[in-house]
Design a protein around this motif. Structure first.
Motif, mmCIF file in Angstrom:
data_model
loop_
_atom_site.group_PDB
_atom_site.id
_atom_site.type_symbol
_atom_site.label_atom_id
_atom_site.label_comp_id
_atom_site.label_asym_id
_atom_site.label_seq_id
_atom_site.Cartn_x
_atom_site.Cartn_y
_atom_site.Cartn_z
ATOM 1 N N GLU A 118 0.844 -1.188 0.000
ATOM 2 C CA GLU A 118 0.000 0.000 0.000
ATOM 3 C C GLU A 118 0.885 1.246 0.000
ATOM 4 O O GLU A 118 1.935 1.267 0.654
ATOM 5 N N PRO A 119 0.490 2.287 -0.745
ATOM 6 C CA PRO A 119 1.236 3.555 -0.695
ATOM 7 C C PRO A 119 1.322 4.068 0.741
ATOM 8 O O PRO A 119 0.356 3.987 1.493
ATOM 9 N N HIS A 146 7.087 -1.656 -5.430
ATOM 10 C CA HIS A 146 6.941 -0.278 -5.892
ATOM 11 C C HIS A 146 6.043 -0.204 -7.132
ATOM 12 O O HIS A 146 5.293 0.764 -7.304
ATOM 13 N N LYS A 203 2.551 -0.313 -5.764
ATOM 14 C CA LYS A 203 2.185 0.991 -5.208
ATOM 15 C C LYS A 203 1.836 1.980 -6.316
ATOM 16 O O LYS A 203 0.870 2.744 -6.209
#
Length: 473
Positions: A410-411, A433, A436
């Motif tokens: 999750e970001p 990444h 995300k």
């Protein structure tokens, strides 16, 4: 009895202490070789200083010498045991370098020890960057514009001629240690100095950099009689910009066409024959994603981490077969260990997908550079099998044992610019990444542009993200 009746006793050289890029794959290959030799009634002598291995168990070899794998110590063992042959391809680069030094010192000739399998001359062709390039060119096999050098001054001249960035590859080396990509003179000076220090013969290759190309590998097996097969082909998801040991690898390859597959397969076999490999080798190729232009990058004339992966992925016992071939058998004479009826002269066909994910422990070191480049940093890997890419990737991410339930992230308040930088400079968390970025609304095309990962793989990761959202709903 073996094809070569004069072989009664064989010396096997191990890889020595486990280090980064020198892990369990060499214990696996050495153990398989010892089993194959014992089946043929050959007396086995093992030199390996690492007691934490299966191969150093007294049940595996007839005699085990827990000594450093250096020419000085191995010569004393040869003097005492007087083996008929020596195997150099089952202990990684350490064993190759040791065997090469024994050959140069005249030790092997003095005691009448024959190098079994791939000869010292062939090892030299594949390990000496300049000699390898010349051999490929003489056989019409494309290689990148490059030049071997032994000092920084010559390296700077070659880089100016090729244009920056350039990649520095180290001769007689394992895991890309000491090499790297130089974007300017200052970086080149540092990398070349380090590379020469890490090279067994003080040589590095300055080569045109093609980080955007796909990285494809073939495991090739060849016998003394020029029969050759490709056992497995693999595709590195992060392409040429990252060392294969630090890359996410899928087998069989997923994004190349049937025509490209056979083109690269033919080139791999041709390169193996040009170098006169006997046994097993790993051929690394670079393929232009926008055309069918390709280059042969290097050949590893030994069992490697990729070989261990290929063996387990296909069920084809590469190390076992390589040891039998070294004794003089042909591929047709060795039984297929799965059927025990047909021969080993076949190419496995997979109806499943295999994914390899490296395991790093970089988080233990606060100041470490976590970026993935051409120098290997992983300490191990996991392999997962699935009916499709998504299933295999999810299994592999869970098997890393780092607290992941799969490819999920999750970001955490990152800005768009920060995510872009994370994608452009891949670290050990590059796939997380990508996840995300997808959750923040990045398009597949944008991610491909930043990471140079093929669109097919990003689409598959996007599918995992979408399924996660559906399950959540």
């Amino acid at each position: 009895m073996p094809k070569y009746d004069f072989i009664k006793k064989v010396l096997v050289i191990g890889s020595g202490p486990i280090q980064i890029s020198m892990a369990g794959e060499f214990d696996y290959s050495g153990t398989q070789a010892l089993k194959a030799l014992k089946e043929e009634g050959v007396e086995t002598v093992l030199v390996n200083s690492n007691i934490a291995t299966i191969q150093t168990d007294p049940k595996m070899a007839d005699k085990v010498y827990l000594l450093p794998t250096t020419a000085e110590f191995v010569e004393k063992v040869i003097e005492k045991e007087r083996p008929d042959g020596i195997l150099l391809g089952f202990g990684g680069q350490t064993a190759l370098n040791c065997g090469f030094e024994l050959y140069n010192r005249g030790v092997l000739e003095k005691y009448g020890v024959r190098v079994l399998g791939t000869s010292v001359e062939s090892i030299n062709i594949t390990s000496d960057r300049q000699l390898f390039r010349r051999t490929m060119e003489e056989n019409g096999i494309p290689v990148l514009p490059s030049e071997a050098v032994t000092n920084v001054e010559d390296a700077l001249k070659v880089a100016e001629r090729l244009g920056y960035p350039v990649i520095v590859r180290v001769a007689y080396n394992l895991g890309g240690r000491g090499g790297g990509v130089a974007y300017n003179q200052i970086e080149l000076d540092e990398i070349v100095s380090r590379g020469i220090a890490n090279s067994f013969i003080g040589q590095v290759l300055i080569e045109e950099y093609i980080g955007t190309y796909k990285q494809i590998e073939y495991e090739v097996v060849r016998d003394y009689y020029d029969n050759a097969v490709t056992v497995c082909n693999m595709e590195n998801i992060l392409g040429m910009r990252v060392h294969t040991g630090d890359n996410f690898v899928v087998s069989p390859s997923q994004t190349i066409t049937n025509e490209e597959y056979h083109m690269l397969r033919e080139a791999s076999i041709k390169a193996t024959r040009a170098c006169k490999i006997v046994g097993e080798c790993n051929v690394q190729l670079a393929l232009d994603p926008n055309s069918q232009k390709y280059y042969v990058i290097e050949i590893n004339p030994r069992l490697s981490r990729s070989s261990a992966l290929a063996s387990k992925a296909t069920g084809y016992p590469l190390a076992y077969i390589a040891a039998k071939l070294a004794l003089g058998y042909s591929l047709q004479e060795i039984l297929n260990k799965v059927t025990n009826v047909t021969s080993s002269f076949f190419e496995p066909a997979l109806d499943y997908v295999v994914v390899k994910v490296p395991r790093w422990d970089l988080a233990k070191f606060g100041q470490v550079d976590r970026r993935l480049r051409t120098q290997m940093k992983s300490v191990g890997e996991v392999m997962a099998i699935g009916r499709n890419f998504e299933e295999a990737l999810q299994k592999a991410m869970r098997m890393l044992d780092v607290g992941l339930d799969g490819l999920s992230a999750e970001p955490e308040g990152e800005t768009v610019e920060e995510i872009e930088n994370m994608l452009a400079m891949p670290t050990d968390n590059i796939l997380l990444h990508v996840v995300k970025a997808l959750k923040m609304g990045f398009t597949v095309e944008k991610i491909c542009q930043l990471t140079w990962i093929d669109k097919w793989f990003v689409e598959k990761i996007k599918n995992i993200v979408e399924i996660e959202e559906r399950i959540r709903d």
